[in-house]
Design an enzyme around this catalytic site. Structure first.
Site, PDB file in Angstrom:
ATOM      1  N   ASP A 387       2.564   6.512   0.706  1.00  0.00           N
ATOM      2  CA  ASP A 387       1.517   6.682   0.314  1.00  0.00           C
ATOM      3  C   ASP A 387       1.305   7.020  -0.997  1.00  0.00           C
ATOM      4  O   ASP A 387       2.069   7.773  -1.899  1.00  0.00           O
ATOM      5  CB  ASP A 387       1.394   8.149   1.125  1.00  0.00           C
ATOM      6  N   GLU A 390      -0.827   3.812  -5.579  1.00  0.00           N
ATOM      7  CA  GLU A 390      -0.779   3.558  -6.715  1.00  0.00           C
ATOM      8  C   GLU A 390      -1.058   3.208  -7.674  1.00  0.00           C
ATOM      9  O   GLU A 390      -1.296   1.604  -8.743  1.00  0.00           O
ATOM     10  CB  GLU A 390      -2.760   3.127  -6.325  1.00  0.00           C
ATOM     11  N   ASP A 457      -7.674   4.772   2.859  1.00  0.00           N
ATOM     12  CA  ASP A 457      -8.725   5.866   3.073  1.00  0.00           C
ATOM     13  C   ASP A 457      -9.999   5.392   3.903  1.00  0.00           C
ATOM     14  O   ASP A 457     -11.131   5.526   3.381  1.00  0.00           O
ATOM     15  CB  ASP A 457      -8.742   7.080   3.146  1.00  0.00           C
TER      16      ASP A 457
END
Length: 669
Positions: A387, A390, A457
């Protein structure tokens, strides 16, 4: 005048300070690199070793032009002695002479098609401009939330963000594939008057182009160039259960037991973020998870894999923080402290700065993997959720980062790829079979490390569902065959609201036909962001009896589809063709298929038409030309090449199969 040099399977052009190299790079394909003074000898891009090419490569040069021919790709270099003289490239299809792509000057005088603006550091702001073509459609480019499959007419940032995944590869309806092999921050403009790729800071231009004959061949050549995905593990095709956060071992096990008590299939259940003692410890908090080994063992008896969430963030409260800091394993900063995110982790009274590790550093990869091996793998946990990879930055100053791979402005977009590499290399070194690395971001080549992308998300809205259909197909065209979405959306959704229940049903029905099938979200009642949050209920029985009956049926539909899905995953591994794909991949001669954005193929024999409008109980479906298609639910046959209107009651979405295909979509008996 330029100086042409004919090399083995390559052509080099020198003019003034510029060096341009065109090199055969796989069948029907070439790599183009341009730099000032010299071509950089190192690269953190996706092109590592030239793949083998079939056929003969021919290279020749005259006084003011040169040519490289590799299968169906011909690259011509013409020297234009204008006021600002330069060599310009044109890419054509060898068998027909048709122009696929050509460089175009930014201005008739200056600058030319390639523009280098120096900053005295050896790096440049770089522009690479090509001609635009009326009617061209451009697909791929990773995952975006703008709600379109065709990117023509758009300007897009080349940066990694939550829900925005930059993979700078496009497949053109003109018959070529193009990879901007440059992980720098920048942008691409697919305008009506030009296509322009920009790197804010880079040492040179680096791109790859293929003229393979069909979209399937283009995807195959791209996989050859950047890496093939492994075969999907058998367990991974089943149902993945997740909510925002199961806070304790008992809570998670209760859900798994209830699934099995009800006779429902489940392959994976997730322990999400804040299961740790502190960010950077990379181990369970024993106050909430007192016996992880017993938990993993019980789940194994239930034939369920436990997936653990792993963030790249490291808190100053972590027992490992000084090691990360002093050994130089953290993401650096051009200016300021080595902190790049704000989190309220355990032991914090409020959101506080935390650091982020640097997976482009091989020492970081070794250090982090040792923690993962000891605290997760040795327990039997073999599935990891990568998670916030990025990486998520707060504030989002990507250009302020520095990495082992180089300045962030030049390299930061490869972060998610090398984060997946950390786990793939670790698993291989430990002698473990391949796994699935659920990653919120990716770059070109991530697929070869077993990275599966999900949609980030996203809101729990009908608009968002419509966008996901396009986003998933874009990822598939970008070389990532493993993709999933937060079924029901991530932000919100009230399980007691009938309107939301309808959205959940339709999203679940769509999810059945995604490569990975995963329920996740932060449902109502929601809590403030931080380690104490848990989110509302998000199990299939949380949405009332009517919805439960439908969702249960969809769970078993997915079970019946799993053997077929694994057949397609073997094709993806061998040939680079994703199981979920736009219609034009298989039907390029059907002009109408290039314009269909809200349907997709699930393998070669299934057309899926998700329902993405509230209250809809029918929808139009385009059936590709050249086949007869059978309605999977009614058995009625329809000739391809036309649009039909079919029923879509709340219990099902429209699905069509190739006439005569033996596919177990309906329950037997």
């Amino acid at each position: 005048m330029p100086v042409f040099r004919v090399l083995d399977d390559a052509l080099e052009v020198r003019h003034r300070h510029e060096v341009l190299r065109v090199e055969a790079w796989g069948t029907d394909s070439a790599r183009v690199r341009v730099a000032q003074y010299r071509i950089p000898t190192d690269s953190v891009g996706a092109l590592e070793v030239p793949p083998e090419h079939s056929g003969t490569v021919t290279v020749g040069a005259e006084k003011t032009s040169a040519r490289l021919v590799n299968g169906e790709l011909t690259v011509t270099v013409d020297f234009h002695a204008a006021a600002h003289p330069e060599s310009q490239l044109t890419f054509t299809r060898t068998s027909t002479g048709e122009e696929l792509l050509a460089e175009q000057r930014e201005h008739p005088w200056a600058p030319g098609a390639r523009d280098f603006k120096g900053n005295r550091s050896g790096a440049y702001e770089i522009h690479q401009r090509f001609a635009a073509y009326d009617g061209e459609r451009l697909y791929g480019l990773g995952q975006h939330t703008h709600g379109r499959l065709d990117h023509k007419g758009l300007r897009l940032d080349l940066v990694q963000r939550n829900g925005e995944v930059t993979i700078p590869f496009v497949l053109s309806s003109r018959g070529y594939g193009f990879l901007w092999n440059q992980p720098a921050l920048g942008r691409v403009e697919f305008a009506g008057n030009a296509t322009r790729w920009t790197a804010d800071q880079a040492r040179g231009i680096d791109y790859w182009i293929t003229a393979a004959p069909t979209p399937r061949d283009i995807l195959a050549r791209y996989a050859d160039a950047t890496g093939h995905v492994p075969e999907l593990p058998d367990w991974a095709s089943g149902f993945w259960q997740c909510k925002l956060r199961y806070r304790t071992q008992d809570e998670l096990l209760a859900v798994a037991r209830e699934h099995k008590r009800r006779g429902l299939p489940m392959s994976v259940i997730v322990t999400d973020y804040f299961h740790w003692s502190a960010m950077g410890d990379y181990r369970f908090d024993l106050d909430e998870w007192p016996d992880p080994q017993a938990m993993v063992d019980e789940l194994a008896e239930l034939d369920i894999q436990l997936m653990a969430s792993i963030w790249p963030t490291v808190s100053s409260l972590s027992e490992n923080y000084e090691d990360f800091r002093d050994r130089g394993l953290l993401l650096g900063s051009d200016q300021g402290a080595e902190v790049h995110h704000l989190v309220q982790d355990k032991g914090m009274a409020a959101r506080m700065p935390v650091s982020v590790y640097d997976p482009t550093n091989p020492e970081t990869r070794a250090y982090v993997w040792d923690l993962i091996r000891r605290n997760y793998l040795d327990l039997g946990i073999r599935v990891f959720w990568l998670d916030a990879c990025e990486p998520e930055l707060d504030p989002a100053h990507h250009a302020n980062t520095t990495l082992y791979a180089g300045p962030g402005a030049q390299t930061v977009n490869v972060y998610p790829r090398d984060n997946a590499r950390l786990f793939a290399e670790g698993m291989a070194a430990a002698g473990q079979p391949g796994t699935v690395l659920l990653s919120r971001s990716a770059w070109a080549g991530s697929q070869k490390y077993g990275a599966a992308v999900w949609s980030g998300d996203i809101p729990a809205t009908w608009d968002s569902l419509r966008s996901q259909v396009r986003a998933g197909l874009s990822v598939a065209v970008s070389g990532i065959p493993w993709w999933t979405t937060d079924i029901g959306g991530f932000h919100g959704g009230d399980p007691d609201d009938p309107a939301y229940r309808e959205l959940m049903i339709r999203w679940f029905q769509y999810g059945v036909f995604c490569p990975l099938f995963r329920l996740h979200g932060d449902r109502e009642p929601r809590m403030p962001w931080g380690y104490a949050q848990t989110g509302g209920p998000n199990e299939v029985w949380s949405y009332g009896e009517e919805a439960y009956g439908i969702l249960k049926g969809q769970l078993f539909l997915r079970e019946r589809l799993r053997p077929y899905l694994h057949e397609q995953m073997r094709v993806a591994a061998a040939e680079g063709v994703p199981p979920m794909r736009p219609l034009f991949v298989d039907f390029p001669q059907d002009e109408a298929s290039w314009a269909v954005e809200d349907q997709f193929l699930f393998g070669p024999d299934i057309v899926v038409a998700p329902v993405t409008e509230p209250g809809a109980r029918s929808r139009e479906v385009y059936l590709p030309a050249g086949r007869t298609w059978t309605d999977a639910w009614t058995g009625h046959d329809h000739e391809g090449g036309r649009t039909v209107t079919v029923e879509a009651p709340i219990e099902r979405i429209p699905v069509f199969t190739t006439q005569g295909a033996d596919l177990p979509l309906k329950e037997s008996g």
